[in-house]
Design an enzyme around this catalytic site. Structure first.
Site, short mmCIF file in Angstrom:
data_model
loop_
_atom_site.label_atom_id
_atom_site.label_comp_id
_atom_site.label_asym_id
_atom_site.label_seq_id
_atom_site.Cartn_x
_atom_site.Cartn_y
_atom_site.Cartn_z
N GLY A 111 10.69 57.89 105.63
CA GLY A 111 12.12 57.94 105.95
C GLY A 111 12.44 58.81 107.15
O GLY A 111 13.61 58.99 107.51
N ARG A 145 16.20 55.43 113.97
CA ARG A 145 16.79 54.26 114.61
C ARG A 145 18.15 54.69 115.16
O ARG A 145 18.73 55.67 114.69
CB ARG A 145 17.04 53.13 113.61
CG ARG A 145 15.80 52.41 113.15
CD ARG A 145 15.18 51.56 114.25
NE ARG A 145 14.01 50.83 113.76
CZ ARG A 145 12.80 51.33 113.64
NH1 ARG A 145 12.58 52.59 113.97
NH2 ARG A 145 11.79 50.60 113.22
N ARG A 160 17.43 43.90 106.99
CA ARG A 160 17.77 44.95 107.96
C ARG A 160 18.24 46.19 107.21
O ARG A 160 18.89 46.09 106.17
CB ARG A 160 18.86 44.48 108.92
CG ARG A 160 18.32 43.49 109.90
CD ARG A 160 19.34 43.19 110.95
NE ARG A 160 18.97 41.96 111.63
CZ ARG A 160 19.68 41.45 112.60
NH1 ARG A 160 20.76 42.04 113.02
NH2 ARG A 160 19.29 40.34 113.18
N TYR A 217 8.57 36.79 117.90
CA TYR A 217 9.90 37.22 118.36
C TYR A 217 9.78 38.03 119.65
O TYR A 217 10.41 37.70 120.65
CB TYR A 217 10.54 38.08 117.26
CG TYR A 217 11.95 38.53 117.57
CD1 TYR A 217 13.00 37.61 117.58
CD2 TYR A 217 12.24 39.87 117.81
CE1 TYR A 217 14.30 38.03 117.85
CE2 TYR A 217 13.54 40.29 118.07
CZ TYR A 217 14.57 39.37 118.08
OH TYR A 217 15.86 39.79 118.33
N ASP A 218 8.91 39.06 119.63
CA ASP A 218 8.81 39.98 120.77
C ASP A 218 8.35 39.25 122.04
O ASP A 218 8.96 39.38 123.11
CB ASP A 218 7.82 41.11 120.47
CG ASP A 218 8.20 41.93 119.24
OD1 ASP A 218 9.20 41.57 118.59
OD2 ASP A 218 7.50 42.90 118.92
N VAL A 276 20.49 48.57 107.53
CA VAL A 276 21.88 48.91 107.21
C VAL A 276 22.39 48.04 106.06
O VAL A 276 22.93 48.55 105.07
CB VAL A 276 22.79 48.78 108.45
CG1 VAL A 276 24.24 49.03 108.07
CG2 VAL A 276 22.37 49.76 109.54
N SER A 277 22.19 46.71 106.18
CA SER A 277 22.69 45.83 105.12
C SER A 277 21.92 46.08 103.82
O SER A 277 22.51 46.09 102.73
CB SER A 277 22.61 44.37 105.54
OG SER A 277 21.37 44.09 106.13
N ARG A 282 4.93 40.16 114.45
CA ARG A 282 6.22 40.25 115.12
C ARG A 282 6.20 39.59 116.50
O ARG A 282 7.23 39.50 117.17
CB ARG A 282 6.62 41.73 115.32
CG ARG A 282 6.69 42.53 114.05
CD ARG A 282 6.91 44.00 114.35
NE ARG A 282 8.28 44.26 114.74
CZ ARG A 282 9.17 44.86 113.96
NH1 ARG A 282 8.84 45.28 112.77
NH2 ARG A 282 10.40 45.06 114.38
N GLN A 285 10.05 54.91 116.28
CA GLN A 285 11.26 55.42 116.88
C GLN A 285 11.71 54.45 117.96
O GLN A 285 10.87 53.86 118.64
CB GLN A 285 10.95 56.78 117.52
CG GLN A 285 12.16 57.53 118.00
CD GLN A 285 11.77 58.72 118.88
OE1 GLN A 285 10.67 58.75 119.43
NE2 GLN A 285 12.66 59.66 119.02
N1 LIG Z 1 21.73 42.08 115.65
C1 LIG Z 1 20.89 42.84 116.33
O1 LIG Z 1 20.72 44.02 116.01
C2 LIG Z 1 20.15 42.29 117.52
C3 LIG Z 1 19.29 43.15 118.22
C4 LIG Z 1 18.61 42.67 119.31
C5 LIG Z 1 18.79 41.38 119.75
N2 LIG Z 1 19.62 40.56 119.07
C6 LIG Z 1 19.74 39.17 119.56
O2 LIG Z 1 21.06 38.72 119.48
C7 LIG Z 1 21.10 37.35 119.11
C8 LIG Z 1 21.98 37.15 117.91
O3 LIG Z 1 21.46 37.91 116.83
P1 LIG Z 1 22.21 38.07 115.43
O4 LIG Z 1 21.96 39.43 114.95
O5 LIG Z 1 23.60 37.59 115.57
O6 LIG Z 1 21.33 37.10 114.53
P2 LIG Z 1 21.76 35.83 113.69
O7 LIG Z 1 20.53 35.34 113.02
O8 LIG Z 1 22.94 36.14 112.86
O9 LIG Z 1 22.20 34.82 114.82
C9 LIG Z 1 21.35 33.91 115.44
C10 LIG Z 1 22.03 32.56 115.40
O10 LIG Z 1 21.23 31.62 116.09
C11 LIG Z 1 21.16 30.43 115.30
N3 LIG Z 1 19.92 29.75 115.65
C12 LIG Z 1 18.65 30.14 115.37
N4 LIG Z 1 17.78 29.25 115.88
C13 LIG Z 1 18.52 28.29 116.48
C14 LIG Z 1 18.20 27.10 117.17
N5 LIG Z 1 16.92 26.72 117.36
N6 LIG Z 1 19.21 26.33 117.64
C15 LIG Z 1 20.50 26.70 117.46
N7 LIG Z 1 20.87 27.81 116.81
C16 LIG Z 1 19.88 28.61 116.33
C17 LIG Z 1 21.22 30.89 113.88
O11 LIG Z 1 21.60 29.89 112.97
C18 LIG Z 1 22.22 32.04 113.99
O12 LIG Z 1 23.53 31.57 113.82
C19 LIG Z 1 19.66 36.92 118.87
O13 LIG Z 1 19.17 36.26 120.02
C20 LIG Z 1 18.93 38.23 118.67
O14 LIG Z 1 17.60 38.14 119.09
C21 LIG Z 1 20.30 40.98 117.95
#
Ligand SMILES: NC(=O)c1ccc[n+]([C@@H]2O[C@H](COP(=O)([O-])OP(=O)(O)OC[C@H]3O[C@@H](n4cnc5c(N)ncnc54)[C@H](O)[C@@H]3O)[C@@H](O)[C@H]2O)c1
Length: 313
Positions: free
Chosen positions: A206, A210, A185, A144-145, A187-188, A141, A275
């Protein structure tokens, strides 16, 4: 009216953000490389005169004239960010460098979509912004982290060194319409499995918890953060502090979908935090915000969205 750039604008959160900004009367420039985003997510926006789209990868520089930048581009779910981990780190770090460079050149205010993942597997609950986190730097991970952690570092260095106007929001689990159907994820996953009448996969026993924030609440907080005074940089937690166990979530989804699916238990993935819960006192104080959508209400709207996805169900 402002010119606003949303990177990752064709994704789940980005498409909702573009929608809200357009409704406020702004010109929106949506940039995305469609790695996880889709044309379908923004199809309803393309006819609006204020909307423009550029297919572009943020790991390369971008030259546009804008007043504000929301930097969301980055694959966000483990399945997607582990698909090409090197590219994930680049999306976070090169993406941040390129967007910060752009913000510096045009003196735009810039907001970074950071994540609760920067807290790693936390020793304290709930997590406050002052907590530095416990992240494995070499695990699956980490792309990302650590990518998101380094992006935060870059934002704060641009603020200290170049006096850029930055905002960093740490987003906790968010759900709602336009989530990816197959990104693993919870939920989905649960909704789709329940609607298809398949077994519902619960990782671990379980009992891990979250908290889930409905997308409309999340976007409201993101927009409010951008309007805070220049001295306010964040980081600021945004999420819903109400915790549910995975079992409770599964049972609620089964009830709302009226599904007869059975639960099956599988081992927890590596590094999966047991958690995670946001402390949102700062958001309450600075933004006057807290989530208002009940889990049941948000799930109903999300279930309706997936029921209409005949390509998925
Ligand atoms: N949804 C969540 O629960 C959640 C939680 C924490 C952080 N985030 C952050 O929010 C942001 C959006 O997340 P999301 O859930 O909408 O995810 P998502 O994957 O639906 O959206 C990310 C978007 O970025 C685009 N993308 C990825 N790499 C790219 C690149 N190199 N250049 C241009 N576009 C690029 C993807 O095509 C996508 O449309 C992310 O940065 C994510 O880390 C989301």
């Amino acid at each position: 009216m402002e010119r606003i750039l949303v990177t990752g604008g064709a994704g789940f959160l980005g498409s909702h953000l573009c929608e809200r900004l357009l409704a406020q009367g702004h010109d929106v420039l949506c940039v995305d490389n469609f790695f996880t985003g889709t044309k379908a997510n923004i199809a309803h926006l393309t006819m609006q005169p204020g909307f423009e789209f550029i297919r572009h990868d943020v790991t390369f520089p971008l030259y546009v004239e804008v007043d504000k930048i929301y930097n969301l581009a980055c694959p966000a779910s483990p399945i997607h960010y582990q698909f090409d981990p090197v590219q994930t780190t680049k999306a976070s770090i090169h993406g941040a460098i390129n967007m910060l460079g752009l913000a510096k050149r045009v003196r735009a205010k810039i907001l970074q979509a950071s994540t609760s993942e920067i807290y790693g597997d936390p020793e304290i609950h709930p997590q406050k912004e002052s907590y530095w986190g416990r992240v494995n730097p070499i695990g699956v991970r980490s792309c990302y982290d650590e990518g998101k952690r380094c992006a935060e570092t870059l934002f704060f260095d641009y603020w200290r060194q170049h006096r850029l106007h930055i905002k960093v929001v740490r987003i906790f689990n968010t759900y709602g319409p336009r989530m990816h159907p197959n990104d693993g994820r919870v939920v989905s996953n649960f909704i789709i499995q329940a609607l298809r009448g398949e077994e519902i996969t619960v990782y671990g026993d379980g009992t891990q918890t979250r908290s889930f924030c409905y997308v409309d609440d999340l976007i409201e907080a993101v927009l409010r953060t951008m309007t805070t005074p220049d001295e306010f940089t964040g980081p600021i937690n945004i999420g819903n502090p109400v915790e549910f166990t995975m079992l409770e979530l599964a049972e609620l989804v089964l009830k709302l979908t009226r599904s007869n699916s059975k639960l099956v238990f599988k081992p927890l993935p590596s590094d999966d935090p047991r958690q995670r819960q946001p402390d949102i006192s700062l958001a309450k104080e600075v933004l006057g915000w807290s989530p208002i959508t009940e889990l049941e209400q948000g799930l109903e709207r999300t279930i309706r969205y997936f029921k209409d996805r005949t390509d998925v169900i």
